[in-house]
Design a protein around this motif. Structure first.
Motif, mmCIF file in Angstrom:
data_model
loop_
_atom_site.group_PDB
_atom_site.id
_atom_site.type_symbol
_atom_site.label_atom_id
_atom_site.label_comp_id
_atom_site.label_asym_id
_atom_site.label_seq_id
_atom_site.Cartn_x
_atom_site.Cartn_y
_atom_site.Cartn_z
ATOM 1 N N LYS A 92 -28.118 29.942 31.925
ATOM 2 C CA LYS A 92 -27.781 28.636 32.485
ATOM 3 C C LYS A 92 -26.632 28.005 31.706
ATOM 4 C CE LYS A 92 -31.985 26.986 34.601
ATOM 5 N NZ LYS A 92 -32.917 25.886 34.681
ATOM 6 N N LYS A 93 -25.764 27.362 32.414
ATOM 7 C CA LYS A 93 -24.666 26.632 31.791
ATOM 8 C C LYS A 93 -24.897 25.127 31.898
ATOM 9 C CE LYS A 93 -21.372 30.270 32.473
ATOM 10 N NZ LYS A 93 -20.121 30.726 32.970
ATOM 11 N N LYS A 94 -25.713 24.741 32.872
ATOM 12 C CA LYS A 94 -25.998 23.328 33.069
ATOM 13 C C LYS A 94 -27.412 23.036 32.600
ATOM 14 C CE LYS A 94 -25.284 21.487 37.042
ATOM 15 N NZ LYS A 94 -25.101 21.187 38.457
ATOM 16 N N SER A 95 -27.587 21.866 32.018
ATOM 17 C CA SER A 95 -28.930 21.461 31.664
ATOM 18 C C SER A 95 -29.629 20.937 32.919
ATOM 19 C CB SER A 95 -28.890 20.371 30.602
ATOM 20 O OG SER A 95 -28.198 19.243 31.080
#
Length: 63
Positions: free
Chosen positions: A25-28
């Motif tokens: 994942k790159k986004k929280s």
């Protein structure tokens, strides 16, 4: 579009999808407005408690 090109296109698409899935994942996750307010208030409280200590340390350094 010929058959070979179409198969190559499908293969590239599937490889790209697997690579994207395995990359992590790159986004929280979503943080609600209420949670953001709580985090901001906690950070502000922490900052305000640290500020007097820093001022005292600076005053001691000057003396």
């Amino acid at each position: 579009m010929n058959r070979k090109k179409k198969l190559t296109q499908i293969h590239k698409k599937r490889v790209k999808a697997v690579a994207a899935k395995n990359s992590g994942k790159k986004k929280s996750g979503y943080v609600s407005k209420a949670e953001r307010a709580k985090l901001e208030a906690a950070a502000e409280a922490e900052h305000s408690t640290q500020a007097p200590e820093q001022n005292q340390n600076q005053n001691q350094d000057q003396n």
